[in-house]
Scaffold this motif. Structure first.
Motif: not given
Length: 519
Positions: A250-255, A412-416
């Motif tokens: 997720n850290a390398n998503d193209f956003e 990615k949305a913050g759910i553990a």
């Protein structure tokens, strides 16, 4: 954020366009002088091109696809028209300024200047951005000016290339397809380069070319999946080769990042919370789909109209576990719900809209274009369909890839991570693919549809390609064909009028005609 002055200039123009009339008497798409920005340095071109790309996907075309796939519902003004399939005479600005007069011409100029400067690092990124933005354009419109476009005054009536040629190429017509263009971009990133992007000029990857290569491989996955209905063997072979090099965290998503100051804000925030706060709201159909699945992303994607309560019913289930959400029925000809006081902002209408994950507290949320969860859903679908030439990673199955995709979206949305595991345990019908293959594909694409809230263009592609999720017609449908959700966007009037002599242009085509890859 970095480059605020440049970003403000880029986005202020875009915000102005988003609220202006959609009928302009200017034709900017292919009449641009390709040398008009040669004085602009490559770093500035890279920054502006990335921002315009993210802005375009989330701006007016994003609002339209958002209601077409029933992520949102249109309650007033343009979104209400789009919601009932009235798309004509609506997107001249997007075509002229954001696409052909924006991201596309910027990408080409970036490639040209980088080539002249012996800087393939910039040229490679330019080719990846050009391929992405041309894919975005042809996916929505079908046949478009492509191989002869962006040539300035040397060609005022560029040919409309067939979408099949745009994707696959056509040597006889001197057309390099998007797949090969992307491969060329990836190859450029491996070459010695006089100039390379820096952290200051690259708002996505801070000049890290290894991450740009992951973006390029993810783009190959996306392009291949898009054409997989028409070209399953070609798609399977491309996915098989590109999967190992694609975005895998997720850290390398193209956003594309945005800021909280005026002129720098995410267009989803700008439109829904500043410019037209009563126009677009949570679709009741998406709300129902997420609620029936007890989806924990619901309160992350959308805000509540009443807080969570801890009431427990006779079966021990918490009533209203996330809060109360108020949706709006797509196509409904009804007045908006009455206004009620809301903490810190009594002007908000009693309905649910994008929450901070999608739009930011003050517009600073990124626009997510290509992601790790997208890769995993693509691989899950390829494995489930058994695409020719595709082999899943060692030890992976459609089931494991599917669960990994949902997990990537939720975390990615913050759910553990532990809470995702608990969700799977409590909701086995969501967590486990059915034995029936068609039902399994439906379930994969439906979860992908939910994950793509905030980027409805991708969900619109998947819906037209697969027919999933099963979306019912809106109330009071109109447009070219009230019996079906539009299958493409109509050509802008300015393009038809200015390019009427172009080979391949069919101004009579209707929105109920599928694009090539969806047939």
């Amino acid at each position: 954020m970095k480059n605020k002055h440049l970003l403000g200039l880029v986005l202020a123009a875009g915000v102005a366009l988003s609220t202006a009339s959609c009928n302009k008497d200017e034709f900017l798409d292919v009449n641009n002088d390709p040398n008009r920005t040669t004085s602009i340095g490559l770093p500035a071109l890279l920054t502006s091109n990335i921002i315009v790309t993210g802005f375009t996907v989330a701006n007016d075309l994003g609002r339209a696809t958002g209601v077409l796939v029933q992520h949102m519902a249109g309650a007033a003004n343009q979104p209400a028209a789009y919601d009932v399939y009235n798309l004509r005479s609506a997107f001249d600005n997007s075509w002229n300024f954001e696409l052909y007069g924006g991201s596309l011409i910027n990408s080409k100029q970036m490639i040209d200047i980088a080539t002249q400067s012996s800087s393939p690092a910039y040229a490679g990124i330019g080719k990846l951005l050009l391929a992405y933005n041309f894919a975005f354009t042809t996916d929505l419109y079908g046949d478009i000016p492509y191989s002869q476009a962006l040539q300035g005054l040397s060609n005022l009536t560029p040919r409309f290339d067939k979408q099949e040629d745009i994707y696959k190429g056509n040597q006889a017509k001197n057309i390099q397809g998007l797949i090969d263009l992307t491969r060329d971009g990836l190859a450029d990133l491996d070459k010695p380069s006089a100039l390379v992007p820096t952290a200051a000029s690259d708002p996505v990857y801070r000049g890290d070319l290894a991450k740009w290569k992951q973006m390029g491989n993810s783009l190959l996955l996306k392009l291949a999946t898009t054409i997989s209905k028409r070209e399953p063997a070609l798609a399977g072979s491309i996915i098989n080769l590109a999967q190992a090099g694609a975005i895998s965290t997720n850290a390398n998503d193209f956003e594309v990042p945005f800021g909280s100051s005026v002129g720098n804000r995410n267009p989803l925030y700008e439109y829904n919370f500043v410019t037209r706060p009563d126009d677009q709201l949570l679709s009741q159909r998406l709300l129902d789909s997420m609620a029936v699945r007890n989806d924990p992303r619901l309160p992350i994607f959308f805000n509540t109209t009443q807080p969570r309560t801890a009431t427990v019913n006779t079966t021990g289930t918490i009533v209203n576990p996330f809060g109360t959400f108020t949706g709006f029925q797509n196509g409904a000809n009804a007045a908006l719900p009455a206004r009620i006081p809301v903490p810190n902002n009594t002007a908000l209408t009693n309905r649910s809209r994008y929450n901070v994950y999608i739009r930011g507290t003050q517009g600073e949320a990124p626009v997510r274009l290509m992601t790790n969860f997208q890769r995993l859903f693509i691989l899950a679908e390829a494995a489930q369909r058994g695409l020719p030439g595709y082999t899943a990673p060692a030890g992976a199955t459609a089931q494991s890839l599917y669960q990994a995709a949902i997990r990537a979206s939720m975390t990615k949305a913050g759910i553990a991570d532990a809470d995702v595991t608990a969700y799977f345990t409590a909701n086995p019908r969501v967590a486990n693919l059915p034995a029936n293959s068609a039902q399994a594909i439906n379930q994969i694409i439906t979860q992908k549809w939910i994950a793509w809230v905030g980027n409805s263009y991708e969900a619109y592609n998947d819906y037209r390609r697969t027919g999933y999720p099963r979306l019912a017609l809106v109330d009071n449908p109109a447009g070219d064909d009230p019996t079906s959700i539009p299958k493409r966007f109509p050509y802008p009037n300015t393009e038809i009028n200015a390019n009427s002599g172009a080979e391949g242009l069919d101004p009579s085509i209707r929105t109920n005609t599928p694009v090539w890859w969806a047939q």
